[in-house]
Design a protein around this motif. Structure first.
Motif, PDB file in Angstrom:
ATOM      1  N   ASP A 199       8.939  13.619  -4.856  1.00 52.92           N
ATOM      2  CA  ASP A 199       7.443  13.752  -4.447  1.00 52.92           C
ATOM      3  C   ASP A 199       6.923  12.363  -4.621  1.00 52.92           C
ATOM      4  OD1 ASP A 199       4.643  14.027  -3.690  1.00 52.92           O
ATOM      5  OD2 ASP A 199       4.550  15.614  -4.948  1.00 52.92           O
ATOM      6  N   VAL A 200       6.870  11.432  -3.886  1.00 54.49           N
ATOM      7  CA  VAL A 200       6.203  10.316  -4.159  1.00 54.49           C
ATOM      8  C   VAL A 200       4.792  10.118  -3.488  1.00 54.49           C
ATOM      9  CG1 VAL A 200       6.487   7.690  -3.656  1.00 54.49           C
ATOM     10  CG2 VAL A 200       8.513   9.100  -3.798  1.00 54.49           C
ATOM     11  N   ALA A 201       3.785   9.918  -4.501  1.00 61.96           N
ATOM     12  CA  ALA A 201       2.517  10.317  -4.118  1.00 61.96           C
ATOM     13  C   ALA A 201       1.439   9.067  -4.689  1.00 61.96           C
ATOM     14  CB  ALA A 201       2.005  11.681  -4.519  1.00 61.96           C
ATOM     15  N   HIS A 202       0.416   8.925  -4.087  1.00 64.93           N
ATOM     16  CA  HIS A 202      -0.934   8.275  -4.632  1.00 64.93           C
ATOM     17  C   HIS A 202      -1.986   9.228  -4.265  1.00 64.93           C
ATOM     18  CE1 HIS A 202      -3.532   4.921  -5.012  1.00 64.93           C
ATOM     19  NE2 HIS A 202      -4.333   5.542  -4.249  1.00 64.93           N
ATOM     20  N   THR A 203      -2.791   9.540  -5.450  1.00 63.63           N
ATOM     21  CA  THR A 203      -3.782  10.473  -5.478  1.00 63.63           C
ATOM     22  C   THR A 203      -5.115   9.938  -6.221  1.00 63.63           C
ATOM     23  OG1 THR A 203      -2.110  12.182  -5.737  1.00 63.63           O
ATOM     24  CG2 THR A 203      -4.498  12.712  -6.436  1.00 63.63           C
ATOM     25  N   GLU A 204      -6.104  10.194  -5.611  1.00 65.07           N
ATOM     26  CA  GLU A 204      -7.576   9.742  -6.115  1.00 65.07           C
ATOM     27  C   GLU A 204      -8.515  10.947  -6.431  1.00 65.07           C
ATOM     28  OE1 GLU A 204      -7.448   5.247  -4.126  1.00 65.07           O
ATOM     29  OE2 GLU A 204      -8.638   6.932  -3.328  1.00 65.07           O
ATOM     30  N   LEU A 205      -9.309  10.665  -7.314  1.00 62.84           N
ATOM     31  CA  LEU A 205     -10.431  11.632  -7.738  1.00 62.84           C
ATOM     32  C   LEU A 205     -11.698  10.991  -7.590  1.00 62.84           C
ATOM     33  CD1 LEU A 205     -10.959  14.655  -9.058  1.00 62.84           C
ATOM     34  CD2 LEU A 205     -11.053  13.334 -11.283  1.00 62.84           C
ATOM     35  N   TYR A 206     -12.662  11.765  -6.803  1.00 60.36           N
ATOM     36  CA  TYR A 206     -13.896  11.469  -6.704  1.00 60.36           C
ATOM     37  C   TYR A 206     -15.050  12.436  -7.069  1.00 60.36           C
ATOM     38  CZ  TYR A 206     -11.740   7.930  -3.573  1.00 60.36           C
ATOM     39  OH  TYR A 206     -10.990   6.924  -3.077  1.00 60.36           O
ATOM     40  N   ALA A 207     -16.163  11.931  -7.303  1.00 63.95           N
ATOM     41  CA  ALA A 207     -17.099  12.725  -7.476  1.00 63.95           C
ATOM     42  C   ALA A 207     -18.626  12.048  -6.911  1.00 63.95           C
ATOM     43  CB  ALA A 207     -17.557  13.126  -9.033  1.00 63.95           C
ATOM     44  N   ASP A 208     -19.019  12.465  -5.950  1.00 68.15           N
ATOM     45  CA  ASP A 208     -20.193  11.995  -5.224  1.00 68.15           C
ATOM     46  C   ASP A 208     -19.995  10.497  -4.650  1.00 68.15           C
ATOM     47  OD1 ASP A 208     -22.147  14.021  -6.148  1.00 68.15           O
ATOM     48  OD2 ASP A 208     -22.353  13.297  -7.956  1.00 68.15           O
ATOM     49  N   GLY A 209     -18.442  10.510  -4.067  1.00 67.25           N
ATOM     50  CA  GLY A 209     -18.267   9.365  -3.574  1.00 67.25           C
ATOM     51  C   GLY A 209     -17.723   8.021  -4.382  1.00 67.25           C
ATOM     52  N   THR A 210     -17.797   8.293  -5.841  1.00 68.69           N
ATOM     53  CA  THR A 210     -17.392   7.559  -6.726  1.00 68.69           C
ATOM     54  C   THR A 210     -15.995   7.860  -7.292  1.00 68.69           C
ATOM     55  OG1 THR A 210     -19.665   7.345  -7.723  1.00 68.69           O
ATOM     56  CG2 THR A 210     -17.720   6.610  -9.032  1.00 68.69           C
ATOM     57  N   LEU A 211     -15.073   6.758  -7.317  1.00 63.78           N
ATOM     58  CA  LEU A 211     -13.851   6.943  -7.849  1.00 63.78           C
ATOM     59  C   LEU A 211     -13.808   7.106  -9.572  1.00 63.78           C
ATOM     60  CD1 LEU A 211     -10.551   6.791  -7.232  1.00 63.78           C
ATOM     61  CD2 LEU A 211     -10.831   4.440  -7.626  1.00 63.78           C
ATOM     62  N   LEU A 212     -13.314   8.487  -9.608  1.00 66.13           N
ATOM     63  CA  LEU A 212     -12.943   8.654 -11.123  1.00 66.13           C
ATOM     64  C   LEU A 212     -11.650   8.216 -11.669  1.00 66.13           C
ATOM     65  CD1 LEU A 212     -14.972  11.999 -11.216  1.00 66.13           C
ATOM     66  CD2 LEU A 212     -15.879   9.884 -11.616  1.00 66.13           C
ATOM     67  N   GLY A 213     -10.717   8.410 -10.925  1.00 60.23           N
ATOM     68  CA  GLY A 213      -9.187   8.605 -11.410  1.00 60.23           C
ATOM     69  C   GLY A 213      -8.222   8.346 -10.446  1.00 60.23           C
ATOM     70  N   ARG A 214      -7.297   7.677 -10.677  1.00 60.16           N
ATOM     71  CA  ARG A 214      -6.140   7.552  -9.641  1.00 60.16           C
ATOM     72  C   ARG A 214      -4.754   7.458 -10.442  1.00 60.16           C
ATOM     73  NH1 ARG A 214      -7.337   2.014  -8.161  1.00 60.16           N
ATOM     74  NH2 ARG A 214      -8.570   2.921  -6.541  1.00 60.16           N
ATOM     75  N   GLU A 215      -3.772   8.193  -9.508  1.00 64.40           N
ATOM     76  CA  GLU A 215      -2.411   8.038 -10.140  1.00 64.40           C
ATOM     77  C   GLU A 215      -1.691   7.891  -8.980  1.00 64.40           C
ATOM     78  OE1 GLU A 215      -2.778  11.989 -12.997  1.00 64.40           O
ATOM     79  OE2 GLU A 215      -2.010  12.409 -11.138  1.00 64.40           O
ATOM     80  N   ASP A 216      -0.483   7.281  -9.284  1.00 64.90           N
ATOM     81  CA  ASP A 216       0.869   7.042  -8.201  1.00 64.90           C
ATOM     82  C   ASP A 216       2.124   7.207  -9.025  1.00 64.90           C
ATOM     83  OD1 ASP A 216      -0.209   3.650  -7.555  1.00 64.90           O
ATOM     84  OD2 ASP A 216       0.520   4.415  -9.396  1.00 64.90           O
TER      85      ASP A 216
END
Length: 192
Positions: free
Chosen positions: A130-147
């Protein structure tokens, strides 16, 4: 229409938000004639589940979509095993029950079965990349990223038929390489 939680999803609360897409992807391909060497299809699968391993209950509504799925049909006695190759997109809204605090996970990637071995009967051991790019948002603000890449080995019962899908049995191994640890849904949903 709604997929309930599988055991793989429970293991990923604090890291790797795409583990749960595994069960959805394995069963996602459209039914096609077994004579086809390669099955092509597309899928949009909504799902819903809850978890409480953050110390509070979180409800999740998600959509897994795979506009271009392919599966190579197994051969001879392994005709019930389908080797998947899936480009996917995933959106999940995690809502803390009682406070209605929400975070959104958005991901895209590639799931690819790299090896399948019959264990017994209709149960196979799959090795999936599984090769992935993932982002976590709250109220449109980027809180975290993984890839990066997650390599999983799991048991799957194809039910012995010649139709894609079946039942997830057990996750055996999971190895991570890349940039992980940037997404923590529990911390993002914790009270200030």
């Amino acid at each position: 229409m709604i997929v309930t939680e599988n055991p793989v999803r429970r293991r990923r609360r604090r890291h790797a938000p795409l583990v749960g897409a595994l069960a959805v992807m394995v069963g996602a391909l459209s039914v096609a004639p077994v004579a086809a060497e390669v099955i092509r299809g597309s899928d949009i699968s909504p799902y819903r589940f809850s978890y409480d391993d953050c110390g509070f209950t979180v409800d999740v509504d998600g959509v897994f979509s795979s506009p271009h799925s392919m599966a190579r049909v197994g051969r001879h006695k392994d005709a019930s095993a389908f080797f998947g190759h899936d480009r996917y997109m995933l959106t999940e809204t995690h809502t803390r029950r009682g406070t209605d605090t929400e975070v959104v996970i958005v991901a895209h990637g590639l799931l690819h079965d790299v090896r399948v071995t019959r264990i017994s009967g209709s149960v196979f051991e799959f090795t999936m990349m599984d090769v992935a790019h993932t982002e976590l948002y709250a109220d449109g603000t980027l809180l975290g990223r993984e890839d990066g890449q997650i390599r999983r080995t799991f048991l799957f019962d194809t039910l012995g038929d010649e139709t894609p899908g079946g039942e997830f049995v057990e996750l055996l191994t999971e190895r991570f390489s890349g940039r992980f640890g940037g997404i923590d849904t529990c911390a993002a949903l914790a009270e200030p």
